[in-house]
Design a protein around this motif. Structure first.
Motif, mmCIF file in Angstrom:
data_model
loop_
_atom_site.group_PDB
_atom_site.id
_atom_site.type_symbol
_atom_site.label_atom_id
_atom_site.label_comp_id
_atom_site.label_asym_id
_atom_site.label_seq_id
_atom_site.Cartn_x
_atom_site.Cartn_y
_atom_site.Cartn_z
ATOM 1 N N THR A 224 6.545 -46.492 43.576
ATOM 2 C CA THR A 224 5.469 -45.255 43.989
ATOM 3 C C THR A 224 6.056 -43.636 43.696
ATOM 4 O OG1 THR A 224 3.997 -47.290 45.193
ATOM 5 C CG2 THR A 224 3.776 -44.728 45.584
ATOM 6 N N ARG A 227 6.771 -43.229 39.446
ATOM 7 C CA ARG A 227 5.350 -42.748 38.900
ATOM 8 C C ARG A 227 3.892 -42.339 39.500
ATOM 9 N NH1 ARG A 227 5.793 -49.985 36.895
ATOM 10 N NH2 ARG A 227 8.074 -49.605 35.774
ATOM 11 N N ARG A 228 4.026 -42.277 40.830
ATOM 12 C CA ARG A 228 2.572 -42.039 41.155
ATOM 13 C C ARG A 228 3.015 -40.802 42.137
ATOM 14 N NH1 ARG A 228 -2.154 -44.699 40.490
ATOM 15 N NH2 ARG A 228 -3.476 -42.822 41.660
#
Length: 257
Positions: A224, A227-228
């Motif tokens: 997370t 990537r986000r």
């Protein structure tokens, strides 16, 4: 062929579209298809053009103020919505790139309700007056533009149907996955033990459930964050509040300090 709505189905989707033949499409196979055939949910695709009143069955006109393309008429679409005669408690959605994001939390709310009416736009959009008059909730599946709302509606329905009781094999399938706790899902592995020189991580075959859970949580965090970053920032911001609530619920010590 669109499945007929079942009055006893606990969850139903009503879709207003210029292309009813696009439904059920992929919703007619796999988990969603078996659940549809089994009556766990129902689907009704209604043709917006059926509400047109002229001999050409016109549904659109040129945009007020000029510009390219065509716009779906408010009177025709309003008549199509009214003809669907849905119950007041069912939400009325419009698939639109300018709408609120379709998040897993929103999907859970929709799946827990009676099921929505979904309007699929085409051309340059639909007359704003019908959005306002029929209180349509605009929903987006991402920051991009499709040819129409049908594919977006399929996405929304699939996301909801898989959460309905009896659709997935195990309850954990719906709770232990990406976005269920604000993080992306950890990597998954299965046999063979060795694939092209790559082995399953030892911790996953250790039999130590606590270590497996810790490894998976750490992997979710790392993925997370990488990537986000938007989700990672939201998740981190929630941690102090969640820890505070936990500490507030903890029993007070009976030992004097």
């Amino acid at each position: 062929m669109t499945a007929s709505p079942s009055p006893t189905a606990p969850w139903r989707a009503t879709v207003l579209t210029l292309f009813p033949e696009m439904f059920p499409g992929p919703l007619g196979v796999s988990l969603a298809g078996r659940a549809l055939a089994g009556g766990i949910w129902s689907l009704e695709a209604r043709d917006i053009r059926a509400a047109a009143t002229d001999k050409h069955r016109s549904v659109d006109d040129t945009p007020a103020g000029g510009g390219p393309g065509m716009v779906l008429r408010a009177d025709v679409l309003a008549a199509a919505i009214d003809a669907a005669a849905i119950a007041p408690e069912r939400p009325k959605l419009l698939m639109s790139p300018r709408g609120r994001p379709l998040t897993q939390a929103f999907v859970r709310d929709l799946a827990a309700g009676p099921g929505p009416l979904i309007v699929c736009g085409r051309f340059e959009g639909i007359d704003q007056r019908v959005i306002d008059a029929r209180e349509l909730i605009e929903v987006s599946i991402g920051d991009y533009v499709l040819s129409g709302g049908e594919i977006a509606a399929l996405v929304l329905i699939d996301a909801c149907v898989r959460l309905l009781p009896g659709v997935m094999g195990k309850l954990e399938s719906g709770t232990d996955e990406s976005f269920s706790d604000g993080l992306l899902e950890y990597p998954q592995y299965t046999r063979p033990q060795l694939f092209e020189g790559r082995a399953i991580p030892d911790v996953l075959t250790s039999g130590d459930h606590a270590k497996v859970a810790a490894w998976r949580h750490a992997q979710s965090q790392a993925l997370t964050e990488a990537r986000r970053p938007d989700l990672w920032a939201e998740w981190q911001a929630r941690q102090p509040r969640e820890q505070s609530r936990t500490s507030q619920k903890a029993p007070k010590s009976t030992t004097d300090g």
